[in-house]
Design a protein around this motif. Structure first.
Motif, PDB file in Angstrom:
ATOM      1  N   ASP A   8       0.812  -1.226   0.000  1.00 39.66           N
ATOM      2  CA  ASP A   8       0.000   0.000   0.000  1.00 39.66           C
ATOM      3  C   ASP A   8       0.848   1.281   0.000  1.00 39.66           C
ATOM      4  O   ASP A   8       0.754   2.109   0.893  1.00 39.66           O
ATOM      5  CB  ASP A   8      -0.984  -0.033   1.182  1.00 39.66           C
ATOM      6  CG  ASP A   8      -2.012  -1.145   1.023  1.00 39.66           C
ATOM      7  OD1 ASP A   8      -2.892  -1.011   0.160  1.00 39.66           O
ATOM      8  OD2 ASP A   8      -1.903  -2.177   1.737  1.00 39.66           O
ATOM      9  N   HIS A  10       0.629   3.590  -2.378  1.00 37.36           N
ATOM     10  CA  HIS A  10      -0.363   4.612  -2.714  1.00 37.36           C
ATOM     11  C   HIS A  10       0.241   5.935  -3.191  1.00 37.36           C
ATOM     12  O   HIS A  10      -0.143   7.021  -2.736  1.00 37.36           O
ATOM     13  CB  HIS A  10      -1.332   4.835  -1.546  1.00 37.36           C
ATOM     14  CG  HIS A  10      -2.379   3.761  -1.475  1.00 37.36           C
ATOM     15  ND1 HIS A  10      -3.380   3.627  -2.419  1.00 37.36           N
ATOM     16  CD2 HIS A  10      -2.563   2.751  -0.588  1.00 37.36           C
ATOM     17  CE1 HIS A  10      -4.136   2.582  -2.111  1.00 37.36           C
ATOM     18  NE2 HIS A  10      -3.661   2.022  -1.015  1.00 37.36           N
ATOM     19  N   ASP A  36      -1.388  -2.129  -4.537  1.00 35.38           N
ATOM     20  CA  ASP A  36      -1.757  -0.725  -4.310  1.00 35.38           C
ATOM     21  C   ASP A  36      -0.522   0.171  -4.298  1.00 35.38           C
ATOM     22  O   ASP A  36      -0.229   0.853  -3.323  1.00 35.38           O
ATOM     23  CB  ASP A  36      -2.609  -0.537  -3.048  1.00 35.38           C
ATOM     24  CG  ASP A  36      -4.088  -0.796  -3.312  1.00 35.38           C
ATOM     25  OD1 ASP A  36      -4.442  -1.162  -4.461  1.00 35.38           O
ATOM     26  OD2 ASP A  36      -4.895  -0.631  -2.378  1.00 35.38           O
ATOM     27  N   HIS A  64      -6.675  -0.688  -6.135  1.00 41.67           N
ATOM     28  CA  HIS A  64      -6.447   0.638  -6.732  1.00 41.67           C
ATOM     29  C   HIS A  64      -5.626   0.538  -8.021  1.00 41.67           C
ATOM     30  O   HIS A  64      -5.840   1.325  -8.948  1.00 41.67           O
ATOM     31  CB  HIS A  64      -5.756   1.555  -5.724  1.00 41.67           C
ATOM     32  CG  HIS A  64      -6.671   2.017  -4.640  1.00 41.67           C
ATOM     33  ND1 HIS A  64      -7.295   3.244  -4.639  1.00 41.67           N
ATOM     34  CD2 HIS A  64      -7.107   1.372  -3.530  1.00 41.67           C
ATOM     35  CE1 HIS A  64      -8.058   3.354  -3.566  1.00 41.67           C
ATOM     36  NE2 HIS A  64      -7.964   2.223  -2.867  1.00 41.67           N
ATOM     37  N   HIS A 118      -2.921  -9.374  -1.898  1.00 46.41           N
ATOM     38  CA  HIS A 118      -3.257  -7.997  -1.531  1.00 46.41           C
ATOM     39  C   HIS A 118      -4.281  -8.013  -0.382  1.00 46.41           C
ATOM     40  O   HIS A 118      -4.012  -7.507   0.697  1.00 46.41           O
ATOM     41  CB  HIS A 118      -3.795  -7.215  -2.723  1.00 46.41           C
ATOM     42  CG  HIS A 118      -4.099  -5.782  -2.366  1.00 46.41           C
ATOM     43  ND1 HIS A 118      -3.124  -4.913  -1.945  1.00 46.41           N
ATOM     44  CD2 HIS A 118      -5.267  -5.091  -2.325  1.00 46.41           C
ATOM     45  CE1 HIS A 118      -3.676  -3.735  -1.657  1.00 46.41           C
ATOM     46  NE2 HIS A 118      -4.967  -3.810  -1.889  1.00 46.41           N
ATOM     47  N   HIS A 150      -3.913  -4.163   2.124  1.00 44.88           N
ATOM     48  CA  HIS A 150      -5.289  -3.781   1.845  1.00 44.88           C
ATOM     49  C   HIS A 150      -5.986  -3.032   2.996  1.00 44.88           C
ATOM     50  O   HIS A 150      -6.710  -2.093   2.755  1.00 44.88           O
ATOM     51  CB  HIS A 150      -6.099  -5.023   1.465  1.00 44.88           C
ATOM     52  CG  HIS A 150      -7.368  -4.786   0.709  1.00 44.88           C
ATOM     53  ND1 HIS A 150      -7.563  -3.717  -0.138  1.00 44.88           N
ATOM     54  CD2 HIS A 150      -8.526  -5.490   0.670  1.00 44.88           C
ATOM     55  CE1 HIS A 150      -8.774  -3.788  -0.659  1.00 44.88           C
ATOM     56  NE2 HIS A 150      -9.384  -4.847  -0.179  1.00 44.88           N
ATOM     57  N   HIS A 152      -4.321  -1.516   5.482  1.00 44.63           N
ATOM     58  CA  HIS A 152      -3.403  -0.441   5.886  1.00 44.63           C
ATOM     59  C   HIS A 152      -3.122  -0.442   7.384  1.00 44.63           C
ATOM     60  O   HIS A 152      -2.716   0.587   7.930  1.00 44.63           O
ATOM     61  CB  HIS A 152      -3.940   0.942   5.473  1.00 44.63           C
ATOM     62  CG  HIS A 152      -4.129   1.121   4.001  1.00 44.63           C
ATOM     63  ND1 HIS A 152      -4.147   2.373   3.406  1.00 44.63           N
ATOM     64  CD2 HIS A 152      -4.317   0.232   2.990  1.00 44.63           C
ATOM     65  CE1 HIS A 152      -4.337   2.232   2.097  1.00 44.63           C
ATOM     66  NE2 HIS A 152      -4.455   0.946   1.821  1.00 44.63           N
TER      67      HIS A 152
END
Ligand code: ZN
Length: 247
Positions: A8, A10, A36, A64, A118, A150, A152
């Motif tokens: 993640d 991001h 992600d 994402h 994930h 996923h 976080h």
């Protein structure tokens, strides 16, 4: 063999660079990415360039990533996530959209010790929050250690015979634990780029296979730089604010 584990990210290059600098000092051999890479943050292309340069040994796609490259529609996302995903789709280079589209669906078996996904090993988009979710995931997992992202939130589930235990680590800097013989483990290292456990620091992990040791790390990074870029990009302001509170 020491694996650097990133989940993640991001599109938060400041958080990623802080984790990579720290991990380099601690030494690792291979990189694993739990999906992600993009969405929410302002630097999707820079993050993909950085991850490609690491030449990851194993990777899976996140929800994402799928929306940002256009292989899944954004309808299922809430309005803020959708807004960010569509912004990401627009700014990404075609080369990077194609690269995201080619990321494998989890779970993937890394070696005899580890597999990665994930969301969960039975559904790449499912969330593992509580012990019921964890039990179902541990049943589906084919290795002693399953790494996931996923949510976080850093957490470790440990199934020994019929007893499931969980710990949500909140380390001052690092916490480590050892993988014991007959147990099965399910571990989320936490998010590099958008923590949601109330701690704004970036999170990552190192798995030392030879010593059967998992280390979870938390690091401060220049949050305000990442926030300024989110605002300047015209992304929803709440995505900047949440970085400072880790929610
Ligand atoms: Zn995510």
């Amino acid at each position: 063999m020491r694996y650097l584990v990133l989940a993640d990210i991001h599109a938060n290059i400041e958080a990623l660079d802080a984790c990579l600098a720290d991990a380099r000092a601690r030494k690792y051999d291979r990189t694993i990415v739990l999906g992600d890479l993009v969405g929410y943050g302002a630097d999707p292309d820079a993050v993909i360039n950085r991850v490609c340069a690491l030449d990851p040994f194993a990777m899976v796609r996140g929800n994402h990533d799928k929306v940002a490259c256009g292989i899944e529609p954004a309808e299922e996302f809430n309005s803020i996530a959708r807004n960010a995903a569509l912004w990401t789709r627009d700014v990404l280079t075609q080369e990077h959209r194609d690269w995201l589209a080619g990321l494998p669906q989890g779970p993937c078996q890394v070696d005899d010790l580890m597999e990665i996904c994930h969301g969960s090993p039975f559904d790449e988009d499912a969330y593992i929050f509580d012990e019921l979710d964890a039990l179902r995931a541990l049943k589906a997992s084919t290795r002693p250690l399953c790494l996931f992202g996923h949510t976080h939130c850093p957490i470790a589930f440990d199934l020994r015979k019929d007893t499931l235990e969980s710990t949500a680590p909140s380390p001052p800097l690092a916490v480590q634990f050892f993988l014991i013989g007959q147990s099965k483990y399910l571990v989320n290292p936490g998010a590099v780029g958008q923590p949601r456990d109330g701690d704004p620091r970036a999170a990552y992990a190192i798995v030392d296979v030879d010593n059967r040791r998992v280390e979870l790390f938390r690091l401060t990074y220049p949050v305000e730089h990442a926030q300024a870029k989110v605002i300047a990009a015209g992304l929803p302001e709440v995505l900047a604010h949440r970085l400072a509170v880790g929610r």
